[in-house]
Design an enzyme around this catalytic site. Structure first.
Site, short mmCIF file in Angstrom:
data_model
loop_
_atom_site.label_atom_id
_atom_site.label_comp_id
_atom_site.label_asym_id
_atom_site.label_seq_id
_atom_site.Cartn_x
_atom_site.Cartn_y
_atom_site.Cartn_z
N LYS A 19 4.26 17.07 -1.27
CA LYS A 19 4.21 17.54 0.06
C LYS A 19 4.11 18.84 0.33
O LYS A 19 3.21 19.56 1.38
CB LYS A 19 5.50 17.01 0.79
CG LYS A 19 5.80 15.27 0.84
CD LYS A 19 6.88 15.10 1.47
CE LYS A 19 7.18 13.61 1.67
NZ LYS A 19 8.30 13.07 2.20
N LYS A 36 -1.30 6.26 -2.74
CA LYS A 36 -0.23 5.07 -2.15
C LYS A 36 -0.71 5.07 -0.74
O LYS A 36 -1.08 6.02 0.05
CB LYS A 36 1.11 5.59 -2.59
CG LYS A 36 1.67 6.66 -1.93
CD LYS A 36 3.17 6.72 -2.16
CE LYS A 36 3.74 7.88 -1.33
NZ LYS A 36 4.99 8.49 -1.63
N LYS A 65 2.09 6.84 5.74
CA LYS A 65 2.27 6.39 7.07
C LYS A 65 1.33 7.38 8.34
O LYS A 65 1.96 7.72 9.18
CB LYS A 65 3.67 7.21 7.50
CG LYS A 65 4.94 6.13 7.31
CD LYS A 65 6.22 6.60 7.33
CE LYS A 65 7.28 5.67 6.80
NZ LYS A 65 8.51 6.24 6.87
#
Ligand code: TYM
Length: 331
Positions: free
Chosen positions: A114, A195, A198
């Site tokens: 992140k 993966k 969102k």
């Protein structure tokens, strides 16, 4: 609340939920509420680490709660609440920050991922796993149902609990993660090396509330490979293996046994889309009903927060006392 195992888990209110959330975590949340004492939380304080727009955060928090009810969380069986409504989470998080090592936080792969992708990296993003440990430990949690990407955070939570217990005497239950065998890591349909996450407008992500035609289209266009052999081998055939994993998870089978049923990619894609749509259509219907009654969601969350606060306050008091903080008010 004694005798049965306590289950706790959380989900961020960052936009709509996707198939990875459902298969990796939420289906286990629903299953666990029948035999365990389940506590589930929409973790809005965690979402603040990336400074979402305030109106969006508010909407997404209520939408996440509605979505959890729609997937089958039953407020008569589970405690469902919003993290920021129970201020003990933030308070214990400080004690967790003082128990976890800087080096341990620096090794977290989610932080590395992140922070690499962000222009501004908040201190909160770095200490995020300390808040997550607080969430879990406040409820004397035995089991934490999560997808594979949370494994490292739960392992760190165990280390924090053990260190606190060694320093200050027995205070916290040391929890274990529960990660499903199929569906623990649902990959992006367009980039099966990443993966599923969102960004719901992406062709690689399937939203839990997405219309069935769109779901079918996304599976039809899913990236596979240039061979034409259906085989479960995530290392060399990530796209096909992802489809097999999704179909296996949706139908309660193993990916290897599902692979035996297919000789070509087309029918595998079509059947996976059908199985996923079968899973999603009742959720969509319940969500539409619930959205027309926001008062009911607010009521469920208020009741859940009251129940959660009672448990959290007792654990926090134990931690405060054992660490040497004086009582808040004279006895
Ligand atoms: P979050 O909000 O990213 O995801 C919620 C749950 O969905 C799982 N998940 C997946 N499973 C399979 N495949 C995927 N592609 C996929 N993407 C997400 C996650 O593993 C998770 O179980 N840090 C947590 C929230 C949290 C929490 C907690 C979890 C805060 N406090 C305490 C457990 C206990 C998170 O960001 O999850």
């Amino acid at each position: 609340m004694t005798g049965v195992a306590r289950v706790f888990s959380g989900i961020q209110p960052s936009g709509g939920m996707h198939l990875g959330n459902l298969l990796g975590a939420l289906r286990n949340w629903v299953a666990y509420q029948h035999e365990h004492d389940a506590v589930y939380c929409v973790v809005d304080l965690h979402a603040l680490t990336t400074a979402p727009d305030p109106d969006e955060l508010r909407d997404n928090t209520l939408a996440a709660a509605a979505m959890l009810l729609s997937v089958g969380i039953d407020p008569d069986r589970s405690t469902l609440f919003v993290q920021s409504s129970v201020s003990e989470h933030a308070e214990l998080a400080w004690m967790m920050e003082c128990t976890v090592g800087f080096g341990e936080l620096r090794r977290m792969t989610q932080f590395k991922d992140k922070s690499d992708r962000s222009e501004f990296v908040s201190a909160g993003l770095f200490t995020y796993p300390a808040l997550q440990a607080s969430d879990i430990l406040l409820y004397d949690t035995d089991l934490v149902p999560v997808g594979d990407d949370q494994r490292q955070h739960i392992e760190l939570c165990r280390d924090i609990a053990e260190r606190f217990n060694r320093r200050y005497g027995d205070t916290f239950t040391v929890p274990a993660h529960v990660i499903p065998t199929a569906g623990a890591r649902v990959m992006d349909l367009q980039n099966p090396a990443d993966k599923m996450s969102k960004s719901l407008e992406s062709a690689g992500t399937v939203g839990v509330l997405e219309e069935s035609e769109s779901v079918t289209r996304k599976f039809k266009r899913a990236v596979t490979d240039s061979e034409n052999e259906v085989r479960y081998d995530p290392g060399t055939k990530p796209g096909v293996s992802n489809l097999l994993g999704i179909l296996a998870s949706a139908t309660g089978r193993t990916p290897e046994s599902v692979a035996d049923d297919y000789a070509q990619y087309g029918p595998l894609k079509a059947d996976t889309a059908d199985a996923v749509n079968e899973l999603l259509s009742p959720i969509r219907e319940r969500y539409a009903e619930l959205s027309s009654d926001p008062g009911e969601i607010a009521r469920v969350l208020a009741t859940g927060a009251d129940k959660a606060r009672t448990v959290a306050a007792a654990t926090l008091e134990r931690a405060r006392t054992n660490a040497g903080l004086i009582p808040r008010s004279p006895a």
